[in-house]
Enzyme design. Structure first.
Site, short mmCIF file in Angstrom:
data_model
loop_
_atom_site.label_atom_id
_atom_site.label_comp_id
_atom_site.label_asym_id
_atom_site.label_seq_id
_atom_site.Cartn_x
_atom_site.Cartn_y
_atom_site.Cartn_z
CB ALA A 1 77.58 -28.02 -14.30
CE1 TYR A 2 82.76 -33.55 -10.29
CE2 TYR A 2 83.90 -34.07 -12.28
CZ TYR A 2 83.82 -34.28 -10.96
OH TYR A 2 84.81 -34.76 -10.09
#
Length: 238
Positions: free
Chosen positions: A144-145
């Site tokens: 996600a990051y």
């Protein structure tokens, strides 16, 4: 024969006002301090205590209200963001995924959208977004990051091209792991991996990133836009 004409260099007669999000700590606070040392009037914004203004960067009404009340801003340093969970993608909850994107990507979009009209009207502006070396390499366990920061790079490149002839420059900084409060909650194994991959063998310091940010916010930069500037201790390979 047509004679070529050099483009007019746009400068502001007085120091611009800067908006620094995530300005209560870490890279944002260091960037704010460095800009103030250059004589720039700085407004910091953060959800955490210690900033000039409390701001949820995912709230479009709050973002618009702040820019209307304290702007126009000639400089935006958008440093607000989160790392999010360190989990395999197969175990990542959709709400966790969406939260990372909401803060890191939607927040970047909302802040840029709010300040761009005033900068274009003034004929001068500097926007610095905060990407990450993870956007280029993809950190395992941080899908996600990593992907959200890749989206920040894509947005920065697109906006830089859109505004290339307006006097507004848009660039991204891509640090490797930096010792900040944001990383205090990051899995130590993830930080250790990042440190081991860094040829300098250490994490970065907020003040080091702030020096690069301050340069990108200045009138000393005139021919760089839509670019990504690494601050990775030698880790970046492209």
């Amino acid at each position: 024969m047509t004679q070529s004409t050099a483009p007019t260099r746009r400068t502001l007669p007085t120091p611009p006002t800067a908006l620094v999000t995530g300005g209560a700590s870490g890279i944002g606070a260091a960037a704010a301090a460095r800009l103030r040392a250059d004589g720039v009037d700085v407004v910091t914004a953060d959800l955490a205590a210690g900033a000039d203004e409390k701001l949820d960067v995912t709230d479009p009404d709050a973002v618009a209200a702040l820019v209307a009340a304290r702007g126009p801003f000639g400089i935006l340093v958008h440093s607000a963001g989160i790392v999010g969970p360190a989990e395999p993608l197969s175990e990542l909850d959709l709400d966790e995924w969406r939260e990372v994107y909401r803060i890191n990507v939607d927040g970047t979009f909302l802040l840029c959208r709010a300040v761009v009209p005033g900068m274009v009207a003034a004929g001068w502006g500097r926007i610095v977004t905060m990407a990450s070396i993870a956007a280029k390499e993809g950190n395992p366990g941080q899908s996600a990051y990593s992907s959200s920061k890749a989206a920040v790079i894509g947005l920065t490149k697109s906006l830089g091209k859109e505004l290339a002839t307006t006097g507004v420059l848009v660039n991204a900084v891509a640090p490797a792991a930096v010792a900040t409060p944001m990383n205090a909650r990051t899995d130590p194994a993830v930080l250790a991996r990042s440190r081991d991959l860094t040829p300098m063998g250490r994490m970065g310091r907020s003040e080091e990133i702030a020096e690069l940010v301050a340069w990108l916010c200045s009138d000393r930069v005139g021919f760089s836009t839509g670019a990504v500037f690494d601050a990775s201790g030698g880790r970046a390979s492209y």
